[in-house]
Design a protein around this motif. Structure first.
Motif, PDB file in Angstrom:
ATOM      1  N   LEU A   6      42.182  34.260  42.928  1.00 56.89           N
ATOM      2  CA  LEU A   6      42.323  34.702  41.549  1.00 56.89           C
ATOM      3  C   LEU A   6      43.796  35.008  41.337  1.00 56.89           C
ATOM      4  N   GLY A   7      44.488  34.194  40.638  1.00 56.25           N
ATOM      5  CA  GLY A   7      45.911  34.401  40.391  1.00 56.25           C
ATOM      6  C   GLY A   7      46.745  33.938  41.566  1.00 56.25           C
ATOM      7  N   SER A   8      48.037  34.186  41.493  1.00 53.84           N
ATOM      8  CA  SER A   8      48.976  33.825  42.548  1.00 53.84           C
ATOM      9  C   SER A   8      50.094  34.858  42.559  1.00 53.84           C
ATOM     10  N   GLU A  15      44.601  43.134  34.380  1.00 51.57           N
ATOM     11  CA  GLU A  15      43.550  44.109  34.606  1.00 51.57           C
ATOM     12  C   GLU A  15      42.311  43.381  35.072  1.00 51.57           C
ATOM     13  N   LEU A  16      41.582  44.010  36.002  1.00 52.27           N
ATOM     14  CA  LEU A  16      40.343  43.439  36.510  1.00 52.27           C
ATOM     15  C   LEU A  16      39.290  44.533  36.500  1.00 52.27           C
ATOM     16  N   ASN A  17      38.208  44.338  35.782  1.00 54.24           N
ATOM     17  CA  ASN A  17      37.129  45.326  35.703  1.00 54.24           C
ATOM     18  C   ASN A  17      35.881  44.737  36.347  1.00 54.24           C
ATOM     19  N   VAL A  18      35.434  45.384  37.418  1.00 47.85           N
ATOM     20  CA  VAL A  18      34.222  44.949  38.119  1.00 47.85           C
ATOM     21  C   VAL A  18      33.391  46.173  38.459  1.00 47.85           C
ATOM     22  N   ASN A  19      32.119  45.983  38.716  1.00 45.84           N
ATOM     23  CA  ASN A  19      31.235  47.083  39.077  1.00 45.84           C
ATOM     24  C   ASN A  19      31.244  47.372  40.578  1.00 45.84           C
ATOM     25  N   HIS A  20      31.479  46.349  41.403  1.00 48.50           N
ATOM     26  CA  HIS A  20      31.372  46.544  42.849  1.00 48.50           C
ATOM     27  C   HIS A  20      32.255  45.522  43.556  1.00 48.50           C
ATOM     28  N   ILE A  21      32.993  45.968  44.581  1.00 53.13           N
ATOM     29  CA  ILE A  21      33.791  45.063  45.400  1.00 53.13           C
ATOM     30  C   ILE A  21      33.389  45.270  46.851  1.00 53.13           C
ATOM     31  N   SER A  22      33.057  44.190  47.539  1.00 53.10           N
ATOM     32  CA  SER A  22      32.799  44.229  48.974  1.00 53.10           C
ATOM     33  C   SER A  22      33.843  43.365  49.640  1.00 53.10           C
TER      34      SER A  22
END
Length: 181
Positions: A6-8, A15-22
């Protein structure tokens, strides 16, 4: 496994909005990371919980163990957390005030130094239950030796506990002078 970026380094998301990151590896940040719950392994068992305003809770083995608020760092449950242990001691503890509802024990060969008053309340201080100075009664200090109160001190009176029981000096060790009215 296929990887998707995602991106470089030159094109980044703002901005990145997520509910959960593993993640199976490290997560790094050059700025702040915001969240209310940070954990390792099973995140509910071992975590830093920031879910309550102005409070941090340190969770270990599925229980809140330590709580830090704006003015207090304390165990989350009464008598559930030790401060140090026999094999791993703190080298120094500097505090303004100590309140204890149980025993305060000092061991070792060092000297205990107190810079102020020691208030015992309705208790006593001494070697054991047979030999101590007692403050159990208001306006009365008792000196207990060999399991019995020998001498007591009250307002203006130093007297034996029992009539004709306590000597002042011995045959071999005498007082030099006595001044009485």
């Amino acid at each position: 496994d296929s990887y998707l970026k995602l991106g470089s380094s030159s094109l980044r998301f703002q901005e990145l909005n997520v509910n959960h990151i593993s993640a199976s590896g490290n997560i790094s940040s050059s700025g702040r990371v915001y969240g209310t719950h940070f954990g390792t392994g099973d995140a509910n068992r071992n975590a830093l919980d920031l879910g309550t305003d102005n409070t941090m809770q340190f969770r270990i083995n599925d229980g809140s163990r330590l709580t830090l608020t704006q003015t207090v760092f304390r165990p989350s449950t009464d008598e559930a957390v030790a401060l140090g242990r026999t094999a791993q001691k703190w080298s120094e503890l500097v505090v303004n005030h100590v309140t204890a509802s149980g025993n305060i024990i000092s061991s070792g060969t060092g000297t205990n130094t107190f810079g102020g008053d020691i208030n015992l309340g309705a208790n006593h201080i001494g070697r054991d239950g047979d030999n101590y100075i007692g403050f159990e009664t208001d306006n009365l200090i008792k000196f207990r030796v060999a399991g019995a109160t020998q001498v007591k001190l009250s307002d203006g009176v130093l007297s034996p506990q029992t009539d004709s029981d306590v000597d002042l000096g011995t045959n071999s060790v005498r007082f030099k002078d006595a001044y009485v009215d």
